[in-house]
Design a protein around this motif. Structure first.
Motif, PDB file in Angstrom:
ATOM      1  N   VAL A 113      76.668 -59.570 -50.518  1.00  0.00           N
ATOM      2  CA  VAL A 113      77.283 -58.237 -50.624  1.00  0.00           C
ATOM      3  C   VAL A 113      78.362 -58.162 -51.712  1.00  0.00           C
ATOM      4  N   ASP A 114      78.773 -59.321 -52.237  1.00  0.00           N
ATOM      5  CA  ASP A 114      79.870 -59.272 -53.192  1.00  0.00           C
ATOM      6  C   ASP A 114      79.575 -60.047 -54.482  1.00  0.00           C
ATOM      7  N   ALA A 115      79.532 -61.386 -54.394  1.00  0.00           N
ATOM      8  CA  ALA A 115      79.467 -62.205 -55.613  1.00  0.00           C
ATOM      9  C   ALA A 115      78.266 -61.892 -56.506  1.00  0.00           C
ATOM     10  N   GLY A 164      78.351 -58.625 -61.735  1.00  0.00           N
ATOM     11  CA  GLY A 164      78.456 -59.425 -62.955  1.00  0.00           C
ATOM     12  C   GLY A 164      79.715 -60.230 -63.168  1.00  0.00           C
ATOM     13  N   LYS A 165      80.543 -60.400 -62.125  1.00  0.00           N
ATOM     14  CA  LYS A 165      81.726 -61.254 -62.307  1.00  0.00           C
ATOM     15  C   LYS A 165      81.292 -62.710 -62.177  1.00  0.00           C
ATOM     16  N   LEU A 166      81.635 -63.508 -63.191  1.00  0.00           N
ATOM     17  CA  LEU A 166      81.237 -64.920 -63.210  1.00  0.00           C
ATOM     18  C   LEU A 166      82.442 -65.766 -63.542  1.00  0.00           C
ATOM     19  N   ILE A 184      77.188 -49.120 -52.200  1.00  0.00           N
ATOM     20  CA  ILE A 184      78.586 -48.678 -52.405  1.00  0.00           C
ATOM     21  C   ILE A 184      79.193 -49.436 -53.588  1.00  0.00           C
ATOM     22  N   LYS A 185      78.997 -50.746 -53.606  1.00  0.00           N
ATOM     23  CA  LYS A 185      79.584 -51.535 -54.699  1.00  0.00           C
ATOM     24  C   LYS A 185      78.919 -51.188 -56.034  1.00  0.00           C
ATOM     25  N   LYS A 186      77.616 -50.980 -55.998  1.00  0.00           N
ATOM     26  CA  LYS A 186      76.880 -50.631 -57.227  1.00  0.00           C
ATOM     27  C   LYS A 186      77.463 -49.370 -57.867  1.00  0.00           C
ATOM     28  N   LYS A 192      88.429 -47.821 -62.162  1.00  0.00           N
ATOM     29  CA  LYS A 192      87.976 -47.569 -60.781  1.00  0.00           C
ATOM     30  C   LYS A 192      87.535 -48.817 -59.998  1.00  0.00           C
ATOM     31  N   ARG A 193      86.998 -49.816 -60.704  1.00  0.00           N
ATOM     32  CA  ARG A 193      86.538 -51.019 -59.996  1.00  0.00           C
ATOM     33  C   ARG A 193      87.678 -51.697 -59.221  1.00  0.00           C
ATOM     34  N   LYS A 194      88.919 -51.381 -59.651  1.00  0.00           N
ATOM     35  CA  LYS A 194      90.071 -51.990 -58.964  1.00  0.00           C
ATOM     36  C   LYS A 194      90.129 -51.600 -57.487  1.00  0.00           C
ATOM     37  N   VAL A 195      89.434 -50.549 -57.096  1.00  0.00           N
ATOM     38  CA  VAL A 195      89.433 -50.196 -55.666  1.00  0.00           C
ATOM     39  C   VAL A 195      88.866 -51.350 -54.837  1.00  0.00           C
ATOM     40  N   LEU A 196      87.983 -52.138 -55.476  1.00  0.00           N
ATOM     41  CA  LEU A 196      87.366 -53.260 -54.751  1.00  0.00           C
ATOM     42  C   LEU A 196      88.370 -54.389 -54.497  1.00  0.00           C
ATOM     43  N   ASN A 197      89.530 -54.270 -55.088  1.00  0.00           N
ATOM     44  CA  ASN A 197      90.557 -55.296 -54.872  1.00  0.00           C
ATOM     45  C   ASN A 197      91.389 -55.028 -53.627  1.00  0.00           C
TER      46      ASN A 197
HETATM   47  N1  GLY Z   1      84.910 -58.693 -55.655  1.00  0.00           N
HETATM   48  C1  GLY Z   1      85.393 -57.563 -56.312  1.00  0.00           C
HETATM   49  C2  GLY Z   1      84.603 -57.199 -57.516  1.00  0.00           C
HETATM   50  O1  GLY Z   1      83.507 -57.664 -57.721  1.00  0.00           O
HETATM   51  O2  GLY Z   1      85.079 -56.426 -58.318  1.00  0.00           O
END
Ligand code: GLY
Length: 369
Positions: free
Chosen positions: A144-146, A150-152, A230-232, A244-249
């Motif tokens: 659901v996250d990693a 595309g965060k590596l 939701i994350k997509k 906006k991606r900062k909301v995931l923090n």
């Molecule tokens: N784990 C938060 C993000 O992928 O931005």
């Protein structure tokens, strides 16, 4: 249930094995990167269902790394694996890629949890200036996250994900049966990210989670799908976290500090445990910020408490946390930045809190959670 299309790749939830075969058919050389647990519990099923006959394999930690750590066998905890998310492991991966004759036209399949997806994607992205890679996440957290967005990267000098880049895989495959091999604590860890997606971005999903008594693998796939969608929606509008991606923090400013502090102490907790506690504290800060009353906070904490037991934060750790949040990637000029909850499904990022309120949030958690 439908496969989820992003700008340059798909996340496959249905017909995964036939989609997988189609996607890999033009690669002559395939390398599977895995961790010691996924090798023990998931590789056989992967081989059988994918019908992949010929591939090279890299396992982290390597026997040599395990010997150095004085550990043997399988069934090692996810936090044990986390300590190998480093430069040494990257060197081992590059060595093995060279040894087995991989080049930039080969394909790397990351079969594992967040450590393998993040580090494998990172190595694939820089090896010979970039080879294609696929994520085959084996934990709920990585499903659901990693593996979405595309965060590596890898950890550096004890700081999480300090070195890395953004790059997408050519495909992500969600096989929920892999979750059956996960320890319960690890399942809860991934569930924390589903809770985060609901709290910050989706009121309906929050209402659904509120009704749940406990986590059951057989009911998870629709929640995984919703969570990924939701994350997509967020990562597509802001792939490199400029806004906006900062909301995931949400929950991660204090959550990362907790995770680092427990790791330093030699008593690692899971990412989800840290994030759940971080969310509880950041809900407290949100309450102060938007002048909600304590009932508002209590109505959220009652749900968090059902899924995530309290973690024990000692006096010394409180000071450590306040120090640690000053070296967070999300900071600007050393000032910690937070995402706050205006209300369920509605958040504001780039928020600042006074040091005394942050301390009060930690103390509130210690006394009232
Ligand atoms: N784990 C938060 C993000 O992928 O931005």
């Amino acid at each position: 249930m439908r496969n989820i299309r992003l700008s340059d790749h798909s996340i496959y939830i249905e017909d995964i094995w036939s989609n997988f075969k189609d996607l890999i058919e033009n690669y002559d050389h395939i390398v599977v990167l895995t961790d010691i647990n996924s090798r023990a519990y998931c590789l056989k099923e992967f081989e059988m269902l994918s019908e992949l006959k010929k591939f090279d394999i890299i396992t982290i930690p390597t026997p040599e790394q395990q010997e150095k750590e004085g550990t043997t066998g399988e069934n090692l905890s996810v936090y044990y694996i986390e300590q190998f998310k480093n430069q040494d492991s990257c060197s081992k991966i590059f060595d093995r890629l060279l040894e087995c004759g991989a080049d930039r036209h080969s394909l790397l399949i990351n079969l594992g949890g967040g450590v393998i997806c993040d580090m494998g994607g990172y190595c694939a992205s820089v090896f010979m200036r970039g080879m294609d890679f696929i994520h085959f996440p084996t934990t709920l957290l990585s499903q659901v996250d990693a593996s979405v967005g595309g965060k590596l990267g890898i950890n550096y000098r004890g700081y999480k994900n300090m070195v890395g880049l953004f790059r997408n895989p050519i495909g992500v495959f969600i096989h929920d049966k892999f979750l059956e091999s996960l320890p319960e604590r690890e399942l809860r860890s991934g569930f924390a990210e589903i809770v985060k997606h609901a709290l910050t971005l989706n009121y309906n999903l929050w209402e659904q989670l509120k009704e749940m008594e406990d986590i059951e693998i057989s009911n998870l796939l629709p929640l995984i799908e919703k969570s990924i969608i939701i994350k997509k929606q967020i990562v597509q509008t802001d792939p490199t976290e400029t806004g906006k991606r900062k909301v995931l923090n949400f929950g991660h400013t204090l959550g990362h500090a907790l995770e680092t502090s427990f790791l330093k102490k030699g008593e690692p907790i899971t990412h989800g445990e840290a994030v759940a506690a971080g969310m509880a504290m950041e809900c407290y800060l949100s309450m102060l910020h938007y002048r909600h009353d304590e009932d508002w906070l209590a109505s959220i904490l009652v749900v968090l408490k059902r899924f995530f037991p309290k973690i024990d934060i000692g006096d010394k750790m409180v000071l450590d946390l306040l120090q640690l949040i000053r070296v967070d990637k999300k900071n600007k000029a050393g000032v910690p930045h937070f995402t706050f909850l205006i209300d369920i499904g509605n958040v504001e990022y780039d928020q600042i809190a006074r040091a005394k309120d942050i301390r009060a949030a930690v103390e509130y958690y210690r006394k009232n959670y």
